[in-house]
Design a protein around this motif. Structure first.
Motif, PDB file in Angstrom:
ATOM      1  N   LEU A  22       0.828  -1.197   0.000  1.00  0.00           N
ATOM      2  CA  LEU A  22       0.000   0.000   0.000  1.00  0.00           C
ATOM      3  C   LEU A  22       0.868   1.255   0.000  1.00  0.00           C
ATOM      4  O   LEU A  22       2.029   1.216   0.384  1.00  0.00           O
ATOM      5  N   SER A  23       0.290   2.359  -0.421  1.00  0.00           N
ATOM      6  CA  SER A  23       0.961   3.654  -0.349  1.00  0.00           C
ATOM      7  C   SER A  23       0.023   4.641   0.341  1.00  0.00           C
ATOM      8  O   SER A  23      -1.168   4.370   0.502  1.00  0.00           O
ATOM      9  N   LYS A  24       0.562   5.787   0.742  1.00  0.00           N
ATOM     10  CA  LYS A  24      -0.186   6.841   1.450  1.00  0.00           C
ATOM     11  C   LYS A  24      -0.772   6.339   2.763  1.00  0.00           C
ATOM     12  O   LYS A  24      -1.853   6.769   3.169  1.00  0.00           O
ATOM     13  N   ASN A  29      -4.812   6.638   9.566  1.00  0.00           N
ATOM     14  CA  ASN A  29      -5.801   5.951   8.726  1.00  0.00           C
ATOM     15  C   ASN A  29      -5.676   4.433   8.753  1.00  0.00           C
ATOM     16  O   ASN A  29      -6.614   3.742   8.399  1.00  0.00           O
ATOM     17  N   ILE A  30      -4.561   3.887   9.172  1.00  0.00           N
ATOM     18  CA  ILE A  30      -4.386   2.429   9.089  1.00  0.00           C
ATOM     19  C   ILE A  30      -5.267   1.686  10.101  1.00  0.00           C
ATOM     20  O   ILE A  30      -5.819   0.635   9.789  1.00  0.00           O
ATOM     21  N   VAL A  72     -12.549   0.225   0.275  1.00  0.00           N
ATOM     22  CA  VAL A  72     -12.363   0.594   1.678  1.00  0.00           C
ATOM     23  C   VAL A  72     -10.980   1.218   1.875  1.00  0.00           C
ATOM     24  O   VAL A  72     -10.837   2.221   2.589  1.00  0.00           O
ATOM     25  N   ILE A  73      -9.971   0.643   1.231  1.00  0.00           N
ATOM     26  CA  ILE A  73      -8.613   1.181   1.346  1.00  0.00           C
ATOM     27  C   ILE A  73      -8.569   2.620   0.840  1.00  0.00           C
ATOM     28  O   ILE A  73      -8.020   3.507   1.495  1.00  0.00           O
ATOM     29  N   ARG A  74      -9.168   2.870  -0.303  1.00  0.00           N
ATOM     30  CA  ARG A  74      -9.161   4.225  -0.888  1.00  0.00           C
ATOM     31  C   ARG A  74     -10.034   5.193  -0.084  1.00  0.00           C
ATOM     32  O   ARG A  74      -9.737   6.381  -0.008  1.00  0.00           O
ATOM     33  N   LYS A  75     -11.101   4.676   0.513  1.00  0.00           N
ATOM     34  CA  LYS A  75     -11.989   5.504   1.328  1.00  0.00           C
ATOM     35  C   LYS A  75     -11.241   6.119   2.515  1.00  0.00           C
ATOM     36  O   LYS A  75     -11.538   7.232   2.938  1.00  0.00           O
ATOM     37  N   GLY A  77      -8.061   6.967   2.522  1.00  0.00           N
ATOM     38  CA  GLY A  77      -6.939   7.802   2.104  1.00  0.00           C
ATOM     39  C   GLY A  77      -5.689   7.052   1.689  1.00  0.00           C
ATOM     40  O   GLY A  77      -4.698   7.661   1.286  1.00  0.00           O
ATOM     41  N   ALA A  78      -5.686   5.751   1.771  1.00  0.00           N
ATOM     42  CA  ALA A  78      -4.547   4.945   1.320  1.00  0.00           C
ATOM     43  C   ALA A  78      -4.827   4.483  -0.103  1.00  0.00           C
ATOM     44  O   ALA A  78      -5.892   4.723  -0.656  1.00  0.00           O
ATOM     45  N   ASP A  79      -3.861   3.815  -0.714  1.00  0.00           N
ATOM     46  CA  ASP A  79      -4.036   3.318  -2.078  1.00  0.00           C
ATOM     47  C   ASP A  79      -3.128   2.112  -2.295  1.00  0.00           C
ATOM     48  O   ASP A  79      -2.195   1.885  -1.536  1.00  0.00           O
ATOM     49  N   ILE A  80      -3.412   1.368  -3.341  1.00  0.00           N
ATOM     50  CA  ILE A  80      -2.545   0.259  -3.741  1.00  0.00           C
ATOM     51  C   ILE A  80      -1.291   0.868  -4.353  1.00  0.00           C
ATOM     52  O   ILE A  80      -1.371   1.805  -5.149  1.00  0.00           O
ATOM     53  N   HIS A  81      -0.134   0.352  -3.982  1.00  0.00           N
ATOM     54  CA  HIS A  81       1.139   0.885  -4.483  1.00  0.00           C
ATOM     55  C   HIS A  81       1.176   0.809  -6.007  1.00  0.00           C
ATOM     56  O   HIS A  81       0.712  -0.171  -6.593  1.00  0.00           O
TER      57      HIS A  81
END
Length: 123
Positions: A22-24, A29-30, A72-75, A77-81
């Motif tokens: 993941l990134s960001k 948020n984690i 859910v990950i994008r919701k 504030g994180a994203d897939i690397h």
């Protein structure tokens, strides 16, 4: 293992294990991200490796898919690397998830069965 060794909504035959970078990802948020993913129906286990910034998932591919988890990950504030290897794994994971789901609906057949309504000949 049997189906009783897993959470509700997870069958051993449909269980898949996924690891994605993941990134960001921030400490704020984690925790919320992991809690929300952990409540999803069909999830067996979720964990996050802070050192490698990767998420480990085990879920039933019939009841849950990677696209729903990514939302859910994008919701949060994180994203897939965004690198070649992670995109390749993500595409492969989505293909296998769809294959598992399609195969669960499929009724196996055999060419050796007699057709319905036919009578076997006696010798």
């Amino acid at each position: 293992m049997t189906d009783l060794d897993h959470r509700v909504g997870v069958r051993e035959s449909n269980l898949v294990v996924r690891n994605l970078r993941l990134s960001k990802v921030k400490d704020e948020n984690i925790e919320a991200l992991i809690k929300e993913i952990d409540k999803m129906f069909g999830l067996d286990e979720v964990s996050f490796n802070r050192k490698e910034e990767s998420i480990h998932l085990a879920y039933d591919a019939v009841n849950l898919n990677l696209a729903g988890i990514e939302e859910v990950i994008r919701k949060h504030g994180a994203d897939i690397h965004d690198d070649w290897w992670t995109r390749t794994k993500e595409g492969y994971y989505k293909f296998v998830d769809q294959n598992v789901k399609d195969n669960s609906d499929h009724t196996p057949w055999s060419c050796h069965k007699t057709p319905p309504g036919s009578v076997k000949r006696k010798r």
